[in-house]
Design a protein around this motif. Structure first.
Motif, PDB file in Angstrom:
ATOM      1  N   UNK A  72     -27.914  18.261 -18.055  1.00  0.00           N
ATOM      2  CA  UNK A  72     -28.865  17.376 -17.383  1.00  0.00           C
ATOM      3  C   UNK A  72     -30.166  17.285 -18.180  1.00  0.00           C
ATOM      4  N   UNK A  73     -30.660  18.430 -18.646  1.00  0.00           N
ATOM      5  CA  UNK A  73     -31.890  18.423 -19.441  1.00  0.00           C
ATOM      6  C   UNK A  73     -31.696  17.680 -20.760  1.00  0.00           C
ATOM      7  N   UNK A  74     -30.556  17.879 -21.406  1.00  0.00           N
ATOM      8  CA  UNK A  74     -30.263  17.155 -22.643  1.00  0.00           C
ATOM      9  C   UNK A  74     -30.178  15.658 -22.400  1.00  0.00           C
ATOM     10  N   UNK A  75     -29.522  15.267 -21.329  1.00  0.00           N
ATOM     11  CA  UNK A  75     -29.376  13.848 -21.007  1.00  0.00           C
ATOM     12  C   UNK A  75     -30.740  13.221 -20.733  1.00  0.00           C
ATOM     13  N   UNK A  76     -31.570  13.908 -19.974  1.00  0.00           N
ATOM     14  CA  UNK A  76     -32.907  13.389 -19.673  1.00  0.00           C
ATOM     15  C   UNK A  76     -33.731  13.236 -20.953  1.00  0.00           C
TER      16      UNK A  76
END
Length: 85
Positions: A72-76
């Motif tokens: 999720x952090x990578x995608x954001x």
């Protein structure tokens, strides 16, 4: 253009245009993310559009909660760079 009267837009119009541009840029970025990093795109779909928690997302994808959070952090971050440069 065309020699007609000049029209001036205030700040509210600029914000509306910016938001429309950002929505379009986000849509295009999500399409690119889905092609380049499908798992990260799935995370965005489940968390943002589906409203799933990290526990639910991890269960749905077969990942650990920690990996779901990391994805999720990578995608954001990926989407932020894609939209804002």
């Amino acid at each position: 253009r065309g020699g007609g009267p000049a029209v001036t837009f205030g700040p509210a119009h600029d914000v509306a245009d910016l938001r429309a541009d950002e929505v379009l840029a986000l849509d295009e970025a999500l399409d690119r993310l889905a092609r380049e990093r499908p798992r990260l795109a799935q995370m965005v779909e489940l968390r943002f559009f589906g409203g799933l928690t990290f526990d639910e997302t991890a269960e749905a994808t077969g990942l650990s909660v920690r990996t779901a959070k990391r994805d999720w952090e990578l995608a954001r971050a990926w989407l932020h760079r894609a939209v804002h440069g």
